[in-house]
Design an enzyme around this catalytic site. Structure first.
Site, PDB file in Angstrom:
ATOM      1  N   SER A 178      -2.514  11.414   7.071  1.00 26.49           N
ATOM      2  CA  SER A 178      -2.287  10.506   5.951  1.00 26.49           C
ATOM      3  C   SER A 178      -2.145  11.173   4.594  1.00 26.49           C
ATOM      4  CB  SER A 178      -3.399   9.458   5.890  1.00 26.49           C
ATOM      5  OG  SER A 178      -3.292   8.575   6.982  1.00 26.49           O
ATOM      6  N   SER A 237      -1.464   7.027   5.420  1.00 30.65           N
ATOM      7  CA  SER A 237      -1.905   5.824   4.742  1.00 30.65           C
ATOM      8  C   SER A 237      -2.120   6.008   3.254  1.00 30.65           C
ATOM      9  CB  SER A 237      -3.195   5.313   5.390  1.00 30.65           C
ATOM     10  OG  SER A 237      -4.244   6.270   5.272  1.00 30.65           O
ATOM     11  N   LYS A 259      -7.012   6.930  -4.142  1.00 29.42           N
ATOM     12  CA  LYS A 259      -6.745   6.031  -3.019  1.00 29.42           C
ATOM     13  C   LYS A 259      -7.857   4.990  -2.924  1.00 29.42           C
ATOM     14  CE  LYS A 259      -5.707   6.305   1.978  1.00 29.42           C
ATOM     15  NZ  LYS A 259      -5.534   7.233   3.117  1.00 29.42           N
TER      16      LYS A 259
END
Length: 394
Positions: free
Chosen positions: A135, A111, A34
């Site tokens: 997330s 996210s 990420k």
């Protein structure tokens, strides 16, 4: 090198060499990261054009990423994140919306949207994400993946962009329990206080009551699979005061910390923020000292409540999310309503700091639906082992 990315999961950075050990427990596995974590040779954009412009190329790799490289895993790229990691939808106004490999007409969730997307499309074997309010767990539910929010502080967040530090955690995704377990061995190591082989399984009736009947029905077969593998369930009450009290306590703590983290940047540069994100930061700016103080006191009480309920041998079996992923065509208002309902469930692990593992055991309307195990602080590796036993159950 970044795989051919028709899923729009990866940030299209120019490739840079990222060495990994030639042998190790993760040898033969590929992984993505990420874009909140530093990787030497790459910038760290955090889903924000402004943060990307200010980043520069990083000289050092975040320790958690380095641990995976040293274990023999091969890095294949950095993945799209929702803007400043302050969303649960997987729609980034600046970098697009990664596609859900398990349900292409539905959102990935965020996210950690790109990481979940990349794994769901088999563009890598596993991927790092972060979980502040949900997330990792939300995208795991939506994309049919295993995903862990670990005990707060157990997996290092050094070298990663903050959102709300007292809530931020580093987790990961995998398509199967065996791969997930291999990563767990590297990132978690053994539990200091492991769960017993036959834990006390708890059925939080007040959490299940938040579901629509059709969703609860869709999770029945998965629940039976858990009981076949691990034993009977005992009813319990996990909510303190009310779902609303828990929701607002979580929101006030998260909002204040998010504004402390990103507010100075927003006030100085006034960057254009995407739908939902702009409103959340605007709301976070308005959280009062009294609200934060009361919320932190509630968090302490809730941690004590859940610790007492679970002891050292209790595991809650609960829905990960209120339902399957919303459709990509859903309006922002509908997504916000879904997010608010989800936080009432997700905030249990957030407020307590305890680990929660989502397993891809059910479906509804042709889309994945997750079932979770939530255990005491430090029981992370034991939860992964339980998930592997459930996965092997007929």
């Amino acid at each position: 090198m970044t795989p051919h990315d028709t899923a729009h999961a990866f940030v299209p950075y120019p490739p840079a060499p990222v060495p990994h050990a030639s042998t190790g427990p993760l040898s033969g596995l590929s992984f993505a990261v990420k874009d909140l974590f530093d990787v030497a040779g790459y910038p760290t954009g955090g889903g924000s054009p402004l943060v990307l412009a200010l980043s520069g190329t990083k000289a050092r790799t975040a320790p958690t990423v380095q641990k995976l490289l040293d274990a023999g895993a091969r890095f294949v790229g950095k993945t799209v994140t929702d803007e400043l990691a302050f969303s649960m939808n997987g729609n980034n106004a600046h970098f697009g919306a990664p596609l859900n490999g398990a349900a292409q007409d539905r959102i990935t969730g965020g996210s950690s949207s790109g990481s979940a997307s990349a794994v769901s499309w088999a563009l890598c074997d596993f991927a790092l994400g972060t979980d502040t309010g949900g997330s990792v767990r939300a995208p795991a539910n939506h994309c049919g993946l295993y995903g862990l929010r670990p005990t707060h502080g157990r997996v290092s967040m050094e070298g990663a962009l903050d959102l709300a530090p007292s809530l931020d955690t580093c987790g990961w995704f995998a398509r199967d329990a065996a791969t997930f377990s291999r990563v767990a061995d590297v990132l978690l190591g053994p539990d200091a206080t492991p769960l017993p082989a036959s834990p006390r399984l708890l059925w939080p009736t007040d959490v299940w009551a938040l579901l629509e009947p059709a969703v609860a029905e869709a999770l029945q077969a998965a629940t039976h699979r858990v009981t076949r593998a691990l034993g009977p369930l005992q009813p319990a009450r996990a909510v303190l005061e009310s779902p609303e009290a828990m929701y607002w306590s979580f929101r006030y703590v998260q909002g204040r910390e998010a504004w402390m983290t990103d507010g100075p940047l927003i006030e100085r540069y006034a960057p254009p923020l995407g739908p939902g994100v702009a409103e959340r930061f605007d709301w976070s700016r308005s959280v009062t000292d009294v609200q934060v103080s009361e919320a932190r006191a509630f968090r302490t009480r809730y941690r004590d409540h859940l610790s007492s309920l679970l002891g050292t041998d209790g595991v809650m079996v609960m829905p990960t999310m209120p339902d399957v992923a919303p459709l990509r065509s859903a309006p922002e208002s509908s997504l916000e309503d879904y997010r608010n309902r989800a936080i009432q469930m997700l905030c249990m692990a957030g407020l307590s700091g305890f680990p929660q593992l989502s397993m891809p055991l059910a479906q509804r309307d042709g889309a994945p639906l997750g079932l979770s195990l939530l255990g005491p602080a430090g029981s992370d590796r034991s939860l992964v082992a339980l998930a592997a036993r459930i996965a092997a159950a007929e």
